[in-house]
Motif scaffolding. Structure first.
Motif, PDB file in Angstrom:
ATOM      1  N   ASP A  54       0.838  -1.200   0.000  1.00  0.00           N
ATOM      2  CA  ASP A  54       0.000   0.000   0.000  1.00  0.00           C
ATOM      3  C   ASP A  54       0.872   1.249   0.000  1.00  0.00           C
ATOM      4  N   THR A  55       0.379   2.302  -0.635  1.00  0.00           N
ATOM      5  CA  THR A  55       1.042   3.601  -0.626  1.00  0.00           C
ATOM      6  C   THR A  55       0.347   4.501   0.384  1.00  0.00           C
ATOM      7  N   ILE A  56       1.147   5.158   1.210  1.00  0.00           N
ATOM      8  CA  ILE A  56       0.649   6.128   2.187  1.00  0.00           C
ATOM      9  C   ILE A  56       1.423   7.417   1.937  1.00  0.00           C
ATOM     10  N   ILE A  57       0.699   8.513   1.770  1.00  0.00           N
ATOM     11  CA  ILE A  57       1.339   9.812   1.554  1.00  0.00           C
ATOM     12  C   ILE A  57       1.017  10.696   2.751  1.00  0.00           C
ATOM     13  N   GLU A  58       2.066  11.248   3.363  1.00  0.00           N
ATOM     14  CA  GLU A  58       1.914  12.058   4.571  1.00  0.00           C
ATOM     15  C   GLU A  58       2.626  13.393   4.405  1.00  0.00           C
ATOM     16  N   ARG A  59       2.058  14.411   5.031  1.00  0.00           N
ATOM     17  CA  ARG A  59       2.643  15.765   4.995  1.00  0.00           C
ATOM     18  C   ARG A  59       3.112  16.154   6.389  1.00  0.00           C
ATOM     19  N   LEU A  60       4.359  16.622   6.464  1.00  0.00           N
ATOM     20  CA  LEU A  60       4.917  17.152   7.703  1.00  0.00           C
ATOM     21  C   LEU A  60       4.258  18.497   7.999  1.00  0.00           C
ATOM     22  N   LEU A  61       3.728  18.632   9.200  1.00  0.00           N
ATOM     23  CA  LEU A  61       3.054  19.881   9.578  1.00  0.00           C
ATOM     24  C   LEU A  61       3.909  20.726  10.513  1.00  0.00           C
ATOM     25  N   GLU A  62       4.567  20.085  11.458  1.00  0.00           N
ATOM     26  CA  GLU A  62       5.419  20.786  12.422  1.00  0.00           C
ATOM     27  C   GLU A  62       6.638  19.929  12.704  1.00  0.00           C
TER      28      GLU A  62
END
Length: 136
Positions: A54-62
């Motif tokens: 599976d592909t999981i895409i995450e964005r760094l917020l802090e």
């Protein structure tokens, strides 16, 4: 909104633990169920592949080097949640460190209890793998 939390105490200095897990691209270094990570958007987005493909895409917020923590959100992935916000943190604890992993999210098609159990399990398994990596 549902939440999940797990923590683990390690007999390793907090700075050394953070050195291993503090990079937003470092999951494959200590989390065996995420063997691939690639950064984009100047290091603020990571694209992960789990062992199921599976592909999981995450964005760094802090991100706080001094606070040894970072927070991120899931942009895309197989988990049945939305509005996911998670924080991974390392704090000194006596002679060692405590690693805390927590998250909040809105379940989609499952109950709050099921979503909480899912992420609590992910966090606990991940922290157990970290302990194994660092302490053998």
């Amino acid at each position: 909104m549902a939440t999940a939390h797990a923590s683990i105490d390690l007999h390793i200095d907090a700075d050394r633990v953070w050195q291993l897990i503090g990079g937003f691209d470092a999951l494959p270094d200590w989390l065996p169920f995420v063997p691939h990570s690639a950064l984009s958007e100047g290091g603020r987005v990571r694209t992960l592949k789990n062992i199921d493909g599976d592909t999981i895409i995450e964005r760094l917020l802090e991100f706080s080097e001094a606070g040894r923590s970072y927070s991120y959100t899931i942009l895309q992935g197989p988990a049945p949640v939305r509005d996911y916000l998670s924080t991974l943190r390392v704090v000194p604890a006596g002679e060692g460190a405590r690693v805390e992993w927590s998250g909040s999210f809105e379940p989609l098609g499952i109950s709050d209890a099921e979503a909480t159990a899912l992420f609590t399990g992910i966090y606990q398994d991940g922290l157990a793998a970290l302990k194994q990596t660092l302490e053998g």
